[in-house]
Design a protein around this motif. Structure first.
Motif, PDB file in Angstrom:
ATOM      1  N   ARG A  53       0.854  -1.191   0.000  1.00  0.00           N
ATOM      2  CA  ARG A  53       0.000   0.000   0.000  1.00  0.00           C
ATOM      3  C   ARG A  53       0.888   1.238   0.000  1.00  0.00           C
ATOM      4  N   TYR A  54       0.475   2.221  -0.782  1.00  0.00           N
ATOM      5  CA  TYR A  54       1.261   3.445  -0.970  1.00  0.00           C
ATOM      6  C   TYR A  54       0.425   4.661  -0.598  1.00  0.00           C
ATOM      7  N   PHE A  55       1.053   5.611   0.095  1.00  0.00           N
ATOM      8  CA  PHE A  55       0.406   6.865   0.470  1.00  0.00           C
ATOM      9  C   PHE A  55       1.386   7.998   0.204  1.00  0.00           C
ATOM     10  N   SER A  56       0.858   9.162  -0.192  1.00  0.00           N
ATOM     11  CA  SER A  56       1.723  10.278  -0.531  1.00  0.00           C
ATOM     12  C   SER A  56       1.130  11.580  -0.023  1.00  0.00           C
ATOM     13  N   ASP A  57       2.001  12.516   0.334  1.00  0.00           N
ATOM     14  CA  ASP A  57       1.605  13.872   0.707  1.00  0.00           C
ATOM     15  C   ASP A  57       2.372  14.820  -0.201  1.00  0.00           C
TER      16      ASP A  57
END
Length: 95
Positions: free
Chosen positions: A58-62
């Protein structure tokens, strides 16, 4: 036994007193308050199939702060602040 306790107490006192000096210069980096939820992080889609190595990750970005988080299928957390992934936490085993 009393000398061991005395040495431990002195070590704890010394570590506590030295902590502000060990923190370093933080003027260059903004202070972030940890509230338990990062509202800037948005999920990044992962179209990997079961045959791909990226399946289950799972990938998350800001984008506003140039940060990203990757979570492995085993639960390991990796942080990227623009200089590559760095392992920051994993699943506790056998405690």
């Amino acid at each position: 036994m009393k000398s061991t306790t005395l040495l431990a107490a002195i070590a704890l006192l010394g570590a506590t007193a030295c902590t502000p000096f060990m923190v370093g210069d933080r003027d260059a980096e903004p202070v972030h308050v940890i509230s338990g939820y990062d509202h800037g992080m948005v999920p990044v889609s992962n179209p990997a199939t079961a045959r791909d190595r990226a399946h289950g990750w799972r990938y998350f970005s800001d984008p506003a702060t140039d940060r990203s988080v990757v979570i492995s299928p085993q639960g390991d957390y990796y942080l990227n602040r623009g200089n590559g992934l760095r392992w920051v936490a994993g699943v506790q085993t056998g405690i």
